[in-house]
Design a protein around this motif. Sequence first.
Motif, PDB file in Angstrom:
ATOM      1  N   LEU A  31      25.392   0.640   4.711  1.00 16.32           N
ATOM      2  CA  LEU A  31      24.047   0.735   5.277  1.00 16.32           C
ATOM      3  C   LEU A  31      23.055   0.238   4.229  1.00 16.32           C
ATOM      4  O   LEU A  31      22.904   0.846   3.168  1.00 16.32           O
ATOM      5  CB  LEU A  31      23.747   2.187   5.649  1.00 16.32           C
ATOM      6  CG  LEU A  31      24.468   2.740   6.873  1.00 16.32           C
ATOM      7  CD1 LEU A  31      24.226   4.229   7.001  1.00 16.32           C
ATOM      8  CD2 LEU A  31      24.022   2.010   8.133  1.00 16.32           C
ATOM      9  N   THR A  89      32.011   6.690   4.351  1.00 14.63           N
ATOM     10  CA  THR A  89      32.634   5.763   5.290  1.00 14.63           C
ATOM     11  C   THR A  89      34.099   6.150   5.469  1.00 14.63           C
ATOM     12  O   THR A  89      34.619   7.013   4.746  1.00 14.63           O
ATOM     13  CB  THR A  89      32.541   4.303   4.782  1.00 14.63           C
ATOM     14  OG1 THR A  89      33.145   4.215   3.487  1.00 14.63           O
ATOM     15  CG2 THR A  89      31.087   3.853   4.692  1.00 14.63           C
ATOM     16  N   ARG A 126      21.082  12.896   0.972  1.00 10.72           N
ATOM     17  CA  ARG A 126      22.440  13.435   1.037  1.00 10.72           C
ATOM     18  C   ARG A 126      22.694  14.191   2.334  1.00 10.72           C
ATOM     19  O   ARG A 126      23.811  14.197   2.852  1.00 10.72           O
ATOM     20  CB  ARG A 126      22.689  14.369  -0.150  1.00 10.72           C
ATOM     21  CG  ARG A 126      22.788  13.647  -1.479  1.00 10.72           C
ATOM     22  CD  ARG A 126      23.224  14.609  -2.564  1.00 10.72           C
ATOM     23  NE  ARG A 126      23.207  13.965  -3.871  1.00 10.72           N
ATOM     24  CZ  ARG A 126      24.184  13.198  -4.341  1.00 10.72           C
ATOM     25  NH1 ARG A 126      25.251  12.991  -3.590  1.00 10.72           N
ATOM     26  NH2 ARG A 126      24.093  12.649  -5.532  1.00 10.72           N
ATOM     27  N   VAL A 166      26.145  12.483   6.059  1.00 11.07           N
ATOM     28  CA  VAL A 166      25.827  11.246   6.782  1.00 11.07           C
ATOM     29  C   VAL A 166      27.036  10.322   6.685  1.00 11.07           C
ATOM     30  O   VAL A 166      27.581  10.122   5.596  1.00 11.07           O
ATOM     31  CB  VAL A 166      24.588  10.550   6.186  1.00 11.07           C
ATOM     32  CG1 VAL A 166      24.249   9.288   6.998  1.00 11.07           C
ATOM     33  CG2 VAL A 166      23.404  11.496   6.139  1.00 11.07           C
ATOM     34  N   VAL A 167      27.446   9.795   7.840  1.00 17.28           N
ATOM     35  CA  VAL A 167      28.595   8.883   7.875  1.00 17.28           C
ATOM     36  C   VAL A 167      28.138   7.544   8.434  1.00 17.28           C
ATOM     37  O   VAL A 167      27.504   7.494   9.496  1.00 17.28           O
ATOM     38  CB  VAL A 167      29.738   9.454   8.745  1.00 17.28           C
ATOM     39  CG1 VAL A 167      30.949   8.535   8.673  1.00 17.28           C
ATOM     40  CG2 VAL A 167      30.101  10.863   8.304  1.00 17.28           C
ATOM     41  N   ALA A 168      28.454   6.476   7.739  1.00 22.86           N
ATOM     42  CA  ALA A 168      28.154   5.124   8.223  1.00 22.86           C
ATOM     43  C   ALA A 168      29.352   4.597   9.004  1.00 22.86           C
ATOM     44  O   ALA A 168      30.452   4.478   8.468  1.00 22.86           O
ATOM     45  CB  ALA A 168      27.841   4.198   7.053  1.00 22.86           C
ATOM     46  N   GLY A 185      21.355   4.425   1.099  1.00 24.49           N
ATOM     47  CA  GLY A 185      22.563   4.077   1.834  1.00 24.49           C
ATOM     48  C   GLY A 185      23.838   4.477   1.117  1.00 24.49           C
ATOM     49  O   GLY A 185      24.871   4.705   1.750  1.00 24.49           O
ATOM     50  N   VAL A 211      18.734  12.005   7.569  1.00 29.13           N
ATOM     51  CA  VAL A 211      18.346  10.611   7.767  1.00 29.13           C
ATOM     52  C   VAL A 211      16.923  10.607   8.325  1.00 29.13           C
ATOM     53  O   VAL A 211      16.519  11.513   9.069  1.00 29.13           O
ATOM     54  CB  VAL A 211      19.276   9.862   8.748  1.00 29.13           C
ATOM     55  CG1 VAL A 211      20.693   9.797   8.217  1.00 29.13           C
ATOM     56  CG2 VAL A 211      19.255  10.510  10.115  1.00 29.13           C
ATOM     57  N   ILE A 237      18.015   7.307   3.908  1.00 30.25           N
ATOM     58  CA  ILE A 237      19.049   8.347   3.934  1.00 30.25           C
ATOM     59  C   ILE A 237      18.933   9.201   2.675  1.00 30.25           C
ATOM     60  O   ILE A 237      18.702   8.674   1.577  1.00 30.25           O
ATOM     61  CB  ILE A 237      20.459   7.716   4.007  1.00 30.25           C
ATOM     62  CG1 ILE A 237      20.614   6.937   5.314  1.00 30.25           C
ATOM     63  CG2 ILE A 237      21.544   8.769   3.872  1.00 30.25           C
ATOM     64  CD1 ILE A 237      21.904   6.143   5.386  1.00 30.25           C
ATOM     65  N   TYR A 247      24.502   7.240  -0.093  1.00 29.98           N
ATOM     66  CA  TYR A 247      24.871   8.623   0.218  1.00 29.98           C
ATOM     67  C   TYR A 247      25.753   8.720   1.463  1.00 29.98           C
ATOM     68  O   TYR A 247      26.361   9.761   1.710  1.00 29.98           O
ATOM     69  CB  TYR A 247      23.612   9.471   0.440  1.00 29.98           C
ATOM     70  CG  TYR A 247      22.779   9.673  -0.805  1.00 29.98           C
ATOM     71  CD1 TYR A 247      23.370  10.074  -1.990  1.00 29.98           C
ATOM     72  CD2 TYR A 247      21.404   9.460  -0.791  1.00 29.98           C
ATOM     73  CE1 TYR A 247      22.615  10.259  -3.142  1.00 29.98           C
ATOM     74  CE2 TYR A 247      20.635   9.640  -1.932  1.00 29.98           C
ATOM     75  CZ  TYR A 247      21.250  10.039  -3.097  1.00 29.98           C
ATOM     76  OH  TYR A 247      20.508  10.215  -4.223  1.00 29.98           O
ATOM     77  N   ALA A 248      25.786   7.678   2.257  1.00 26.20           N
ATOM     78  CA  ALA A 248      26.565   7.720   3.503  1.00 26.20           C
ATOM     79  C   ALA A 248      28.047   7.518   3.202  1.00 26.20           C
ATOM     80  O   ALA A 248      28.424   6.561   2.523  1.00 26.20           O
ATOM     81  CB  ALA A 248      26.067   6.649   4.471  1.00 26.20           C
ATOM     82  N   VAL A 273      25.909   7.267  11.873  1.00 27.47           N
ATOM     83  CA  VAL A 273      25.126   6.062  12.139  1.00 27.47           C
ATOM     84  C   VAL A 273      26.072   5.014  12.721  1.00 27.47           C
ATOM     85  O   VAL A 273      26.958   4.513  12.018  1.00 27.47           O
ATOM     86  CB  VAL A 273      24.449   5.533  10.868  1.00 27.47           C
ATOM     87  CG1 VAL A 273      23.579   4.314  11.204  1.00 27.47           C
ATOM     88  CG2 VAL A 273      23.618   6.620  10.203  1.00 27.47           C
TER      89      VAL A 273
END
Length: 401
Positions: free
Chosen positions: A111, A121, A208, A224-226, A116, A211, A206, A118-119, A144
Motif C-alpha cells: 500500500l 500481507t 498500526r 491492518v491487512v493489505a 503503508g 486506517v 495507515i 504497518y499493513a 484493504v
Amino acid sequence: MVIIGAGEAAACAAAAMRDAGWTGAITIVGEERHRPYERPPLSKSALTDEEQPEVRVSAEALRFDALGIVHKSDTRVVRIDRASKQIHTLDGETIGYDKLLLATGAQARPLLVGGGEYALTLRSHEDVWALRQFFGKGRHVLIVGGGLIGLELAASANELGACATIIENRERLLTRCVEAQIAETIQKTHTQRGNRFRFAVDVESIERDSVTLTNGERIEGDVVVAAVGAQPDVALAEDADIEVDNGILTDAFLRTSDPDIFACGDCACAKHPLFGDRPRRMESWQVARDQGALVGRNMVLPPVPQSAVPWFWSDQYDCQLQVAGMPDLGATVVERRLDSETILYFYLSKNGTLVGAAAYGYLRTLAKDMLVSQRLIAASAKPDAAFLAAADRRLKALLAA
C-alpha cells in the motif's frame, strides 16, 4: 537444468523434467527455507486450525530425493549471466545451466500510502504466523482490498470469532472476475456474519491499529491487512534484458525472449492459444501447476503449446466460487440458475465461442457443470445460448455436438 524459485510451479516443472526422460542434473534455487509447499491453505485452514500450522509440502517436492532433484533453500540469486549461461547467488556460488526456468512468483502488492509499512500481507507460511495472533475472538481486522484473498481472510477471521471491515476502492466486490449478482450474494453472506464494507473510497493513511480514508473517516481495529493483489517478481529477468511487461513475457510454449530461458507461474505473462495473441498473467495455484508441468516437459522434449483451461476457486464460508477460462473476453453473458443458492454464468465471445464460466454456490451443485464448462472452453465450443440457460438440459450433451 536450473530453476530459480521454489514454489508449486517449480516443483511441478522439476518432476515433469524427470517424467519426460531428463537424466541430467536438476537444481532448484529458492529464498524460502521450506521445500515447495501448497499456498491455498494459507488464507484458510492455516489461519483457522487450532493446531499450529505446518508447511504442507507439495506432492512433487516429496519426490525430490527419489528423483535426484537438488533443492538449495535459503539461497538468493542475484544475477543471471546469459552469455556464460550461469547464475550467481548472494553467497558467491556460481551455477551453470543448459536451460533455465524462471519461476520467481509474485510479491504482495504494498500500500503506497503514509504508514503503508504497518499493513501486514499474506504470501508465505511465515506471514500466517504474523496474522494468527490478530484473528482471535473479539478482534477487529481491517482489510484493504475486496478481492478473493481479502474475502477469504475475512471469512477466516469470522470463523475465529473476529469481525472484519473490508475497504474497497471500487463500487463493489470482485469487479475483475465475477458478475455483480455473485458479488452481491457474497457481500450479503459476509454482512450476515458481522463484516462491514466501505466502497468507492481510498485509504489516505495507515497507523498500526487504524486506517484513515480519503473521505475523512477513521476506522480503528486490531490490525491492518493489505490484500490489493500481487506484483510479479521480474527483477532478475529485467536485469538480464529478458522481455518483461506485467510479467516475464513468453510465447505459448512458455519460452522467453531467450530461447534457453523459460518462465511459468505467477511471474509469467504467457500467450495461450485459446485466448488470442495478448499475453496474460494468471495467478492461481492450478495455473502454476499446469504451467509447471508443461514447461518441464517442454524443456526436455519438442515443445507443445498451452492447452489447459485456466481455473481457480475460492471458499466463502459454506459456498465456493469457481472461475474458468477468461470471462473478461465475453461479449455475451448467459445465466444458468442451478438452484435457489447456486448460479452459473457463461461468457461467449463476439463469434459465439465459449471463453469463460463462473459459478457460485454449493460445491455439490456446481462442480459437475463447471467441469463440463472447462471441457467446452478447451474445445472452443460455440454452444446455443438458450441451451446454456436451460438448467433442465444437461450440459454434457453439448460435448457430443
